[in-house]
Design a protein around this motif. Sequence first.
Motif, PDB file in Angstrom:
ATOM      1  N   PRO A  48      10.663 -16.526 -24.067  1.00  0.00           N
ATOM      2  CA  PRO A  48      11.107 -17.644 -23.223  1.00  0.00           C
ATOM      3  C   PRO A  48      12.312 -17.276 -22.356  1.00  0.00           C
ATOM      4  CG  PRO A  48      10.615 -18.426 -25.434  1.00  0.00           C
ATOM      5  CD  PRO A  48      10.555 -16.925 -25.483  1.00  0.00           C
ATOM      6  N   GLU A  49      13.163 -16.391 -22.876  1.00  0.00           N
ATOM      7  CA  GLU A  49      14.343 -15.976 -22.101  1.00  0.00           C
ATOM      8  C   GLU A  49      13.934 -15.239 -20.827  1.00  0.00           C
ATOM      9  OE1 GLU A  49      15.426 -16.979 -26.067  1.00  0.00           O
ATOM     10  OE2 GLU A  49      13.991 -15.469 -25.372  1.00  0.00           O
ATOM     11  N   GLN A  50      12.914 -14.387 -20.927  1.00  0.00           N
ATOM     12  CA  GLN A  50      12.419 -13.692 -19.743  1.00  0.00           C
ATOM     13  C   GLN A  50      11.876 -14.682 -18.712  1.00  0.00           C
ATOM     14  OE1 GLN A  50       9.821 -10.958 -22.047  1.00  0.00           O
ATOM     15  NE2 GLN A  50      10.700  -9.330 -20.798  1.00  0.00           N
ATOM     16  N   CYS A  51      11.112 -15.649 -19.210  1.00  0.00           N
ATOM     17  CA  CYS A  51      10.549 -16.655 -18.314  1.00  0.00           C
ATOM     18  C   CYS A  51      11.643 -17.482 -17.661  1.00  0.00           C
ATOM     19  CB  CYS A  51       9.592 -17.567 -19.096  1.00  0.00           C
ATOM     20  SG  CYS A  51       8.141 -16.718 -19.762  1.00  0.00           S
ATOM     21  N   HIS A  52      12.647 -17.836 -18.426  1.00  0.00           N
ATOM     22  CA  HIS A  52      13.748 -18.638 -17.891  1.00  0.00           C
ATOM     23  C   HIS A  52      14.488 -17.891 -16.787  1.00  0.00           C
ATOM     24  CE1 HIS A  52      16.722 -21.837 -17.933  1.00  0.00           C
ATOM     25  NE2 HIS A  52      17.679 -20.933 -18.012  1.00  0.00           N
ATOM     26  N   ARG A  53      14.717 -16.595 -16.989  1.00  0.00           N
ATOM     27  CA  ARG A  53      15.406 -15.800 -15.963  1.00  0.00           C
ATOM     28  C   ARG A  53      14.575 -15.729 -14.684  1.00  0.00           C
ATOM     29  NH1 ARG A  53      16.900 -12.456 -20.409  1.00  0.00           N
ATOM     30  NH2 ARG A  53      15.148 -11.040 -19.959  1.00  0.00           N
ATOM     31  N   LEU A  54      13.262 -15.623 -14.829  1.00  0.00           N
ATOM     32  CA  LEU A  54      12.398 -15.557 -13.651  1.00  0.00           C
ATOM     33  C   LEU A  54      12.396 -16.881 -12.895  1.00  0.00           C
ATOM     34  CD1 LEU A  54       9.379 -13.503 -15.037  1.00  0.00           C
ATOM     35  CD2 LEU A  54      11.041 -12.781 -13.322  1.00  0.00           C
ATOM     36  N   ILE A  55      12.397 -17.981 -13.626  1.00  0.00           N
ATOM     37  CA  ILE A  55      12.446 -19.295 -12.967  1.00  0.00           C
ATOM     38  C   ILE A  55      13.778 -19.467 -12.240  1.00  0.00           C
ATOM     39  CG2 ILE A  55      12.420 -21.790 -13.332  1.00  0.00           C
ATOM     40  CD1 ILE A  55       9.700 -20.449 -13.659  1.00  0.00           C
ATOM     41  N   GLU A  56      14.853 -18.942 -12.840  1.00  0.00           N
ATOM     42  CA  GLU A  56      16.168 -19.031 -12.197  1.00  0.00           C
ATOM     43  C   GLU A  56      16.235 -18.216 -10.910  1.00  0.00           C
ATOM     44  OE1 GLU A  56      18.842 -17.787 -15.302  1.00  0.00           O
ATOM     45  OE2 GLU A  56      19.486 -19.855 -15.666  1.00  0.00           O
ATOM     46  N   VAL A 116       5.275 -18.809 -22.029  1.00  0.00           N
ATOM     47  CA  VAL A 116       3.945 -18.587 -21.457  1.00  0.00           C
ATOM     48  C   VAL A 116       2.900 -19.395 -22.211  1.00  0.00           C
ATOM     49  CG1 VAL A 116       4.513 -16.277 -20.646  1.00  0.00           C
ATOM     50  CG2 VAL A 116       3.547 -16.563 -22.930  1.00  0.00           C
ATOM     51  N   GLY A 117       1.806 -19.691 -21.509  1.00  0.00           N
ATOM     52  CA  GLY A 117       0.678 -20.384 -22.116  1.00  0.00           C
ATOM     53  C   GLY A 117      -0.394 -19.399 -22.535  1.00  0.00           C
ATOM     54  N   PRO A 118      -1.515 -19.887 -23.087  1.00  0.00           N
ATOM     55  CA  PRO A 118      -2.598 -19.001 -23.514  1.00  0.00           C
ATOM     56  C   PRO A 118      -3.308 -18.364 -22.320  1.00  0.00           C
ATOM     57  CG  PRO A 118      -3.269 -21.294 -23.699  1.00  0.00           C
ATOM     58  CD  PRO A 118      -1.815 -21.315 -23.364  1.00  0.00           C
ATOM     59  N   LEU A 119      -3.832 -17.169 -22.538  1.00  0.00           N
ATOM     60  CA  LEU A 119      -4.572 -16.465 -21.497  1.00  0.00           C
ATOM     61  C   LEU A 119      -6.042 -16.857 -21.517  1.00  0.00           C
ATOM     62  CD1 LEU A 119      -3.198 -12.804 -21.806  1.00  0.00           C
ATOM     63  CD2 LEU A 119      -2.647 -14.478 -20.038  1.00  0.00           C
ATOM     64  N   ILE A 144      -3.998  -6.676 -23.972  1.00  0.00           N
ATOM     65  CA  ILE A 144      -3.375  -7.637 -23.053  1.00  0.00           C
ATOM     66  C   ILE A 144      -2.810  -8.822 -23.822  1.00  0.00           C
ATOM     67  CG2 ILE A 144      -3.814  -9.247 -21.164  1.00  0.00           C
ATOM     68  CD1 ILE A 144      -5.982  -7.292 -20.184  1.00  0.00           C
ATOM     69  N   ARG A 145      -3.598  -9.355 -24.754  1.00  0.00           N
ATOM     70  CA  ARG A 145      -3.128 -10.509 -25.557  1.00  0.00           C
ATOM     71  C   ARG A 145      -1.857 -10.149 -26.326  1.00  0.00           C
ATOM     72  NH1 ARG A 145      -8.720 -10.995 -27.019  1.00  0.00           N
ATOM     73  NH2 ARG A 145      -9.722 -12.779 -25.995  1.00  0.00           N
ATOM     74  N   ALA A 146      -1.856  -8.975 -26.965  1.00  0.00           N
ATOM     75  CA  ALA A 146      -0.702  -8.563 -27.763  1.00  0.00           C
ATOM     76  C   ALA A 146       0.537  -8.377 -26.885  1.00  0.00           C
ATOM     77  CB  ALA A 146      -1.023  -7.269 -28.507  1.00  0.00           C
ATOM     78  N   THR A 147       0.365  -7.809 -25.721  1.00  0.00           N
ATOM     79  CA  THR A 147       1.499  -7.581 -24.808  1.00  0.00           C
ATOM     80  C   THR A 147       1.989  -8.897 -24.223  1.00  0.00           C
ATOM     81  OG1 THR A 147       0.454  -5.464 -24.231  1.00  0.00           O
ATOM     82  CG2 THR A 147       2.295  -6.192 -22.872  1.00  0.00           C
ATOM     83  N   TRP A 148       1.064  -9.783 -23.868  1.00  0.00           N
ATOM     84  CA  TRP A 148       1.424 -11.101 -23.334  1.00  0.00           C
ATOM     85  C   TRP A 148       2.223 -11.903 -24.360  1.00  0.00           C
ATOM     86  CZ3 TRP A 148       1.428 -13.259 -18.658  1.00  0.00           C
ATOM     87  CH2 TRP A 148       1.433 -14.651 -18.530  1.00  0.00           C
ATOM     88  N   ALA A 149       1.865 -11.748 -25.621  1.00  0.00           N
ATOM     89  CA  ALA A 149       2.554 -12.483 -26.685  1.00  0.00           C
ATOM     90  C   ALA A 149       4.003 -12.027 -26.863  1.00  0.00           C
ATOM     91  CB  ALA A 149       1.795 -12.325 -28.003  1.00  0.00           C
ATOM     92  N   ASP A 186       0.618 -28.937 -22.800  1.00  0.00           N
ATOM     93  CA  ASP A 186       1.057 -29.557 -24.060  1.00  0.00           C
ATOM     94  C   ASP A 186       2.029 -28.653 -24.797  1.00  0.00           C
ATOM     95  OD1 ASP A 186      -0.507 -31.780 -23.587  1.00  0.00           O
ATOM     96  OD2 ASP A 186      -2.237 -31.004 -24.701  1.00  0.00           O
ATOM     97  N   GLN A 187       1.757 -27.355 -24.765  1.00  0.00           N
ATOM     98  CA  GLN A 187       2.599 -26.392 -25.474  1.00  0.00           C
ATOM     99  C   GLN A 187       3.975 -26.252 -24.825  1.00  0.00           C
ATOM    100  OE1 GLN A 187       0.798 -22.462 -25.923  1.00  0.00           O
ATOM    101  NE2 GLN A 187       2.792 -21.489 -25.719  1.00  0.00           N
ATOM    102  N   LEU A 188       4.007 -26.243 -23.499  1.00  0.00           N
ATOM    103  CA  LEU A 188       5.257 -25.960 -22.787  1.00  0.00           C
ATOM    104  C   LEU A 188       6.064 -27.204 -22.445  1.00  0.00           C
ATOM    105  CD1 LEU A 188       3.864 -23.240 -20.332  1.00  0.00           C
ATOM    106  CD2 LEU A 188       5.166 -22.853 -22.419  1.00  0.00           C
TER     107      LEU A 188
END
Length: 334
Positions: A307-315, A197-200, A298-303, A225-227
Motif C-alpha cells: 500500500p505504501e508504494q501505491c500511496h506514493r504513486l498516487i501522491e 492493489v485489487g485482484p488481477l 505474475i500473481r506472486a509478484t503483484w501480491a 469493496d476491498q479498497l
Amino acid sequence: MGKTSDLTAVQKTIIDTLHKEGKTQKVIAKEAGCSQSSVSKHINRQAKGRKKCGRQKCTSSRDNRTLQRIVTTNPFKNVGEIHKEWTAAGVSASKTTTRRLMKDMGFRCRIPCVKPLLNKKQRKKRLAWAKDKKDWTDAKWSKVMFSDESKFCISFGNQGPRVWRKSGEAQNPRCMRSSVKFPPSVMVWGAMSSAGVGPLCFLRSRVNAAVYQEVLEHFMLPAADQLYGDADFTFQQDLAPAHSAKTTSTWFKDHGIPVLDWPANSPDLNPIENLWGIVKRRMQYARPNNAEELKTTIRATWALITPEQCHRLIESMPRRITAVIEAKGAPTKY
C-alpha cells in the motif's frame, strides 16, 4: 645549497608562493635556503610543464566531429554501422577506437524510452485536462481507482533496438521511439488505489465491450469493496474501444459508478503503469516455462506490491499534471 631535485616540498611551496608575489629569484633563494639556480630551474620547470607522453592519437578533431555528427544523426545505429560510415568518410580507425571515442564523447548505449504517439489535437486535450485537474489534492486523487491492461511475455529479453545517447538525453525526441496504443493482445487487467492493489484478471480472448463488462462485474467491483468498502470512489480507465462503448457507459450508470474523464494516449498520467513496470522488473530474472507458470509468477509478484508504494504513486499525480502543463500537452517522463 642543493640541486633542484633535492628541494623539499616546503622549499618548493615557498618558491611558488614568493614567485607569485613577484619577488626576485635572489630574495626567493635566500628565503627558501637554496641556490638561485635551483629557484630558476624550479620556476622554469613549473612554467613549461611536463611533455605529454603516450601514443599519438590516430584521429583529428575534425574526424571526431564527424563521428559525433554521425552518432547524433543516426543514434539507433550499432557500433559496426557507425564505424563503417565513419571510415567511409576517409577516417582510418578501428572499431574499438570508434567505441572508445563515442564513450569519451559521453554517448552510452541505452534502451530507448517509449513515448505515446500524440497528434496536435490530443496534446491540446491533454493540456486542457491537466489544467482542469491542477488543483486536485492528494485526498481527492486517493478516491480514484486507476485501472489498466498490460501484456506480459514469457521472455522479457527482447526490448528492441538500442540508442546511443548522452546523459540527460533520455527524453530527447530523437532518442525515443514512438509507440501506438493499443497492443492487439491484452492479457492482464488490474486496478489500484492509494490503499493498495485489487485482484488481477487474466484475459483469455480479445477484449470487447461484453468481455470488459464481465471483468468489471467480477473483478472491479470486488476490488472496490476491498479498497474502499462502502466509501464513494471514481473509476479511471483509458479510451480503448471496449471502455468507451455505449453499453459499457450504460453499465457504469446502472451501477452508479462515476468514471473519470481521461485524455487519449496518456499512459504517463496513469500511476498503475508504474506498477506494471515494477512487476516486470522484478520478473526479469524469472524463467516461466509456460503460460500457467507465467500467471503464477505474475500473481506472486503483484501480491508483493505494498500500500505504501501505491500511496506514493498516487501522491505523484500533482507532479504528473504539472509536467504535462509545462510540456504543453506533450508526453512526459512519467
